[in-house]
Design a protein around this motif. Structure first.
Motif, short mmCIF file in Angstrom:
data_model
loop_
_atom_site.label_atom_id
_atom_site.label_comp_id
_atom_site.label_asym_id
_atom_site.label_seq_id
_atom_site.Cartn_x
_atom_site.Cartn_y
_atom_site.Cartn_z
N CYS A 162 0.81 -1.22 0.00
CA CYS A 162 0.00 0.00 0.00
C CYS A 162 0.84 1.27 0.00
O CYS A 162 0.39 2.31 -0.47
CB CYS A 162 -0.95 0.00 1.19
N ARG A 163 2.05 1.21 0.49
CA ARG A 163 2.89 2.40 0.59
C ARG A 163 3.78 2.63 -0.62
O ARG A 163 4.50 3.61 -0.70
CB ARG A 163 3.75 2.31 1.85
N LEU A 164 3.74 1.73 -1.59
CA LEU A 164 4.63 1.83 -2.75
C LEU A 164 4.10 2.80 -3.80
O LEU A 164 2.89 2.94 -3.97
CB LEU A 164 4.82 0.44 -3.38
N LYS A 165 5.03 3.45 -4.48
CA LYS A 165 4.67 4.38 -5.55
C LYS A 165 5.16 3.82 -6.87
O LYS A 165 6.25 3.26 -6.96
CB LYS A 165 5.30 5.75 -5.29
N TYR A 166 4.35 4.00 -7.90
CA TYR A 166 4.60 3.40 -9.20
C TYR A 166 5.97 3.75 -9.77
O TYR A 166 6.65 2.90 -10.32
CB TYR A 166 3.50 3.82 -10.19
N ALA A 167 6.39 4.98 -9.65
CA ALA A 167 7.63 5.44 -10.30
C ALA A 167 8.91 5.00 -9.59
O ALA A 167 9.99 5.10 -10.16
CB ALA A 167 7.62 6.96 -10.41
N ASP A 168 8.80 4.49 -8.37
CA ASP A 168 10.00 4.06 -7.64
C ASP A 168 10.63 2.83 -8.30
O ASP A 168 9.93 1.87 -8.61
CB ASP A 168 9.66 3.73 -6.19
N PRO A 169 11.94 2.84 -8.52
CA PRO A 169 12.61 1.69 -9.12
C PRO A 169 12.38 0.39 -8.35
O PRO A 169 12.23 -0.68 -8.94
CB PRO A 169 14.09 2.08 -9.12
N SER A 170 12.33 0.46 -7.02
CA SER A 170 12.10 -0.76 -6.23
C SER A 170 10.70 -1.32 -6.50
O SER A 170 10.52 -2.54 -6.54
CB SER A 170 12.28 -0.48 -4.74
N THR A 171 9.72 -0.46 -6.73
CA THR A 171 8.37 -0.91 -7.06
C THR A 171 8.36 -1.59 -8.42
O THR A 171 7.74 -2.64 -8.59
CB THR A 171 7.39 0.28 -7.05
N GLN A 172 9.07 -1.02 -9.37
CA GLN A 172 9.14 -1.62 -10.71
C GLN A 172 9.78 -3.00 -10.65
O GLN A 172 9.37 -3.92 -11.35
CB GLN A 172 9.89 -0.70 -11.67
N SER A 173 10.78 -3.15 -9.80
CA SER A 173 11.43 -4.45 -9.62
C SER A 173 10.45 -5.47 -9.03
O SER A 173 10.38 -6.62 -9.50
CB SER A 173 12.66 -4.29 -8.71
N LEU A 174 9.69 -5.06 -8.04
CA LEU A 174 8.68 -5.94 -7.45
C LEU A 174 7.60 -6.32 -8.46
O LEU A 174 7.13 -7.46 -8.49
CB LEU A 174 8.04 -5.28 -6.23
N ARG A 175 7.22 -5.37 -9.31
CA ARG A 175 6.22 -5.65 -10.36
C ARG A 175 6.73 -6.73 -11.32
O ARG A 175 6.01 -7.65 -11.68
CB ARG A 175 5.89 -4.37 -11.14
N LYS A 176 8.00 -6.60 -11.71
CA LYS A 176 8.58 -7.59 -12.63
C LYS A 176 8.62 -8.97 -11.97
O LYS A 176 8.33 -9.98 -12.62
CB LYS A 176 9.98 -7.15 -13.05
N GLN A 177 8.99 -9.02 -10.70
CA GLN A 177 9.03 -10.29 -9.98
C GLN A 177 7.63 -10.90 -9.87
O GLN A 177 7.47 -12.12 -10.07
CB GLN A 177 9.60 -10.08 -8.57
#
Length: 111
Positions: free
Chosen positions: A91-106
């Motif tokens: 819930c605290r993640l933001k779309y543009a953050d690189p760490s969020t993008q990494s989690l999305r790919k995983q």
């Protein structure tokens, strides 16, 4: 002589505009965010259509990221927030953050 119909310009009207000057760095509490939704009046598409939690206008992200409306989606799982098994973390993640993008790919690779 047809020179009367020709107009010579000093500047190229199709040239790109000059770049804007960089803003001065005198704002000490600048956290890199330029825009924040603080409220709304009337119809708002984000209220009625699916959106990332951080863009919710019903429950403002800065107030309480854990709250979500019926149209909030998990930015990692791409499911409604109500169906996200890891919502307390996501819930605290933001779309543009690189760490969020990494989690999305995983998450997509695991699906």
């Amino acid at each position: 002589d047809d020179d009367d119909d020709v107009e010579f310009l000093d500047e190229n009207p199709f040239a790109p505009p000059a770049p804007l000057p960089e803003p001065e760095a005198d704002d000490e509490d600048d956290d890199g965010e330029d825009v924040a939704i603080t409220g709304s009046k009337g119809q708002n598409a984000l209220q009625h259509f699916p959106h990332c939690r951080e863009n919710c206008v019903v429950h403002l992200f800065a107030t309480d990221p854990t709250k979500h409306c019926a149209n909030c989606f998990c930015v990692v799982c791409d499911v409604p927030a109500s169906r996200c098994a890891a919502w307390p973390q996501h819930c605290r993640l933001k779309y543009a953050d690189p760490s969020t993008q990494s989690l999305r790919k995983q998450a997509r690779a695991a699906a």
